[in-house]
Scaffold this motif. Structure first.
Motif, short mmCIF file in Angstrom:
data_model
loop_
_atom_site.label_atom_id
_atom_site.label_comp_id
_atom_site.label_asym_id
_atom_site.label_seq_id
_atom_site.Cartn_x
_atom_site.Cartn_y
_atom_site.Cartn_z
N UNK A 43 0.83 -1.21 0.00
CA UNK A 43 0.00 0.00 0.00
C UNK A 43 0.86 1.26 0.00
N UNK A 44 1.97 1.25 0.74
CA UNK A 44 2.85 2.42 0.76
C UNK A 44 3.46 2.66 -0.62
N UNK A 45 3.88 1.59 -1.27
CA UNK A 45 4.45 1.73 -2.62
C UNK A 45 3.40 2.28 -3.58
N UNK A 46 2.20 1.73 -3.52
CA UNK A 46 1.13 2.18 -4.40
C UNK A 46 0.83 3.65 -4.17
N UNK A 47 0.64 4.05 -2.92
CA UNK A 47 0.30 5.44 -2.61
C UNK A 47 1.39 6.39 -3.07
N UNK A 48 2.65 6.01 -2.85
CA UNK A 48 3.76 6.88 -3.25
C UNK A 48 3.81 7.05 -4.76
N UNK A 49 3.61 5.97 -5.50
CA UNK A 49 3.67 6.08 -6.96
C UNK A 49 2.49 6.88 -7.50
N UNK A 50 1.31 6.69 -6.94
CA UNK A 50 0.16 7.46 -7.39
C UNK A 50 0.38 8.96 -7.16
N UNK A 51 0.89 9.31 -5.98
CA UNK A 51 1.15 10.73 -5.69
C UNK A 51 2.19 11.30 -6.66
N UNK A 52 3.22 10.52 -6.93
CA UNK A 52 4.25 10.97 -7.86
C UNK A 52 3.67 11.19 -9.26
N UNK A 53 2.68 10.39 -9.62
CA UNK A 53 2.04 10.53 -10.93
C UNK A 53 1.07 11.71 -10.98
N UNK A 94 -6.90 6.12 -5.65
CA UNK A 94 -6.43 7.31 -6.34
C UNK A 94 -7.53 7.88 -7.21
N UNK A 95 -7.62 9.21 -7.25
CA UNK A 95 -8.64 9.89 -8.05
C UNK A 95 -7.94 10.88 -8.97
N UNK A 96 -8.30 10.85 -10.25
CA UNK A 96 -7.75 11.79 -11.23
C UNK A 96 -8.89 12.24 -12.13
N UNK A 146 -0.19 5.51 -14.58
CA UNK A 146 0.90 6.35 -15.09
C UNK A 146 0.58 6.85 -16.50
N UNK A 147 0.05 5.97 -17.33
CA UNK A 147 -0.31 6.37 -18.70
C UNK A 147 -1.45 7.39 -18.69
N UNK A 148 -2.44 7.18 -17.85
CA UNK A 148 -3.55 8.12 -17.77
C UNK A 148 -3.08 9.49 -17.28
N UNK A 149 -2.18 9.49 -16.31
CA UNK A 149 -1.66 10.78 -15.80
C UNK A 149 -0.80 11.48 -16.83
N UNK A 150 -0.07 10.71 -17.63
CA UNK A 150 0.83 11.30 -18.61
C UNK A 150 0.11 11.81 -19.85
N UNK A 151 -1.10 11.32 -20.09
CA UNK A 151 -1.83 11.68 -21.31
C UNK A 151 -3.22 12.21 -20.98
N UNK A 152 -3.27 13.17 -20.07
CA UNK A 152 -4.56 13.70 -19.64
C UNK A 152 -5.30 14.43 -20.76
N UNK A 153 -4.56 14.86 -21.78
CA UNK A 153 -5.19 15.51 -22.92
C UNK A 153 -6.01 14.54 -23.76
N UNK A 154 -5.75 13.24 -23.59
CA UNK A 154 -6.35 12.23 -24.47
C UNK A 154 -7.64 11.64 -23.92
N UNK A 155 -8.06 12.06 -22.74
CA UNK A 155 -9.28 11.50 -22.16
C UNK A 155 -9.95 12.53 -21.28
N UNK A 156 -11.18 12.30 -20.97
CA UNK A 156 -11.90 13.22 -20.09
C UNK A 156 -12.83 12.41 -19.19
N UNK A 157 -13.02 12.97 -18.02
CA UNK A 157 -13.82 12.29 -17.02
C UNK A 157 -13.03 12.11 -15.74
N UNK A 158 -13.37 11.08 -14.97
CA UNK A 158 -12.72 10.79 -13.70
C UNK A 158 -12.40 9.31 -13.63
#
Length: 429
Positions: A37-47, A62-64, A125-137
């Motif tokens: 869980x710590x690894x997951x949370x840290x990577x999500x925050x970094x993304x 995680x919510x984006x 990571x892909x969703x965070x890097x390409x936020x221009x390519x999708x919309x919603x939550x």
């Protein structure tokens, strides 16, 4: 798969493969997924995700959001099993842990949940890097304790009030099939699973004077044998049902007749009627064998876990299947003709949040191991290690990359539809 959401995944793969091997080498039992869980949370925050920890125990969400549009829930489970690894891999687990009963047990990712975590983190990571390519939550849900039905704990921890309500819930599971294949079906995808603990009461004594005792070992043996007749003689041949006595413990010495015998029983079913029949039959047989043995006390029967059937929404499943066929080609997408006998707790999210769910499995083993096998008519060859085997070992390449792509491909029909509906059709729902 060459859509915008997949761009750059090849450059991300080395780190994802390292993450997978690290997770595999450091498995954690249900409700003990603290490091994961710590690894997951840290990577999500970094993304760049908004992260909530400790949901339902060790769960992470995680919510984006990129703007108005559908809400898509993507879920991965995190827990491992009390299995001693026998793969011999360089990154094989050497860990032991204390289980819920206080016993020291070996721990292994024998069900592939480490694959699921790595794949979902790759997708986020892909969703965070390409936020221009999708919309919603997107809700990225990393769930604890799937092996013991942990999803309801996240639901009970105020999930519906704390996070946006999803329009679709999506999840996947790595399977003992060739990498590159995906399988799903509308309707019931996986059966129900009910696990029971049974204690039979006898009257102990010396092995030389059995007439002065009521032997719970004999009572247990008769019960085990009688339970085998439930599927063979009480369930119609065209219905899916399995009854397994997974453990039987009694006594301490060969010349001492014990007071009690303990069994655990697992039931698998694919319809509500069959499920009810199996539960009734087990109780009937256990109590009848105790009575036949003149047990001094009624048996005790308690529920260990109860997994509901995993039911795929028909309309949403058709959308996902079309997306898979378009991206993969129809020969790599299998439409199962009957439910799998495994079980899942993923459906708890859809039920509690009133949202459609789609669940699929994907191959994670070397295709060369299946040369000459007819998977469609004969199923997985028995010599192939299945999930929960100490020899179950998904091949990281190409499994991790494909697992990321499957999540993104399944989510794309919801995330790439114009938010204002200007394309002339409504977003899938």
């Amino acid at each position: 798969m060459t859509t915008a959401l997949h761009a750059g995944l090849d450059r991300r793969l080395p780190a994802l493969l390292d993450l997978y091997r690290d997770l595999h080498a450091h498995p954690e039992l249900s409700h003990q997924e603290f490091r994961t869980a710590r690894i997951v949370a840290a990577q999500l925050r970094e993304q760049g995700w908004t992260v909530t920890e400790g949901v339902g125990g060790t769960g992470v969400v995680g919510v984006l959001t990129t703007g108005p549009g559908p809400v898509v829930l993507l879920r991965a489970d995190m827990d491992a099993l009390p299995v001693r690894e026998g793969t011999g891999l360089p990154y094989a687990s050497q860990r032991t842990a204390t289980d819920a009963a206080g016993r020291e047990v070996p721990v292994m990712h024998a069900c592939g949940h480490d694959v699921h975590v790595a794949c979902l983190l790759g997708a986020t990571a892909q969703l965070a890097a390409h936020q221009h390519a999708w919309h919603g939550t997107v809700l990225a849900v990393f769930q604890p304790a799937e092996e013991v039905c942990g999803a309801p704990a996240m639901v009970a921890d105020g999930f519906a009030e704390r996070f946006p309500r999803p329009d679709i819930c999506l999840a996947q599971h790595v399977a003992p099939a060739p990498a590159g294949l995906v399988a799903t079906r509308p309707g019931t995808f996986m059966g129900a699973s009910d696990s029971l603990a049974v204690r039979l009461h006898g009257r102990g004594g010396h092995g030389s004077t059995p007439q002065a005792t009521v032997d719970p070992v004999v009572m247990a043996a008769a019960t085990v044998m009688r339970l085998q007749t439930v599927v063979a003689r009480e369930v119609a041949a065209d219905r899916t049902a399995v009854v397994t006595v997974g453990s039987l413990h009694a006594g301490t010495r060969e010349n001492v007749i014990p007071d009690t015998a303990d069994l655990t029983v697992n039931l698998r079913s694919a319809t509500p009627g069959t499920r009810a029949h199996l539960l009734d039959a087990v109780e009937r047989i256990v109590r009848a064998e105790a009575a036949a043995s003149a047990a001094p006390k009624d048996p005790e029967i308690s529920v260990i876990t109860a997994f509901p059937m995993t039911v795929n929404d028909a309309e949403a499943t058709a959308v996902v299947q079309d997306a898979f066929r378009s991206a993969l080609g129809p020969d790599r997408v299998i439409d199962l003709d009957q439910p799998l006998t495994g079980s899942e707790d993923f459906g708890a999210f859809g039920t509690a949040l009133d949202a459609p769910t789609v669940y699929w499995t994907f191959g994670g083993l070397d295709p060369a191991a299946f040369t000459g096998a007819d998977l469609l008519t004969e199923g997985i060859p028995p010599q192939i290690p299945h999930n929960h085997s100490p020899l179950f070992a998904p091949v990281p390449e190409p499994t991790i990359e494909l697992g990321v792509q499957y999540l993104l491909t399944a989510a794309t029909p919801w995330l790439t539809h114009p938010a204002d509906g200007s394309a002339g059709t409504e977003a899938p729902h």
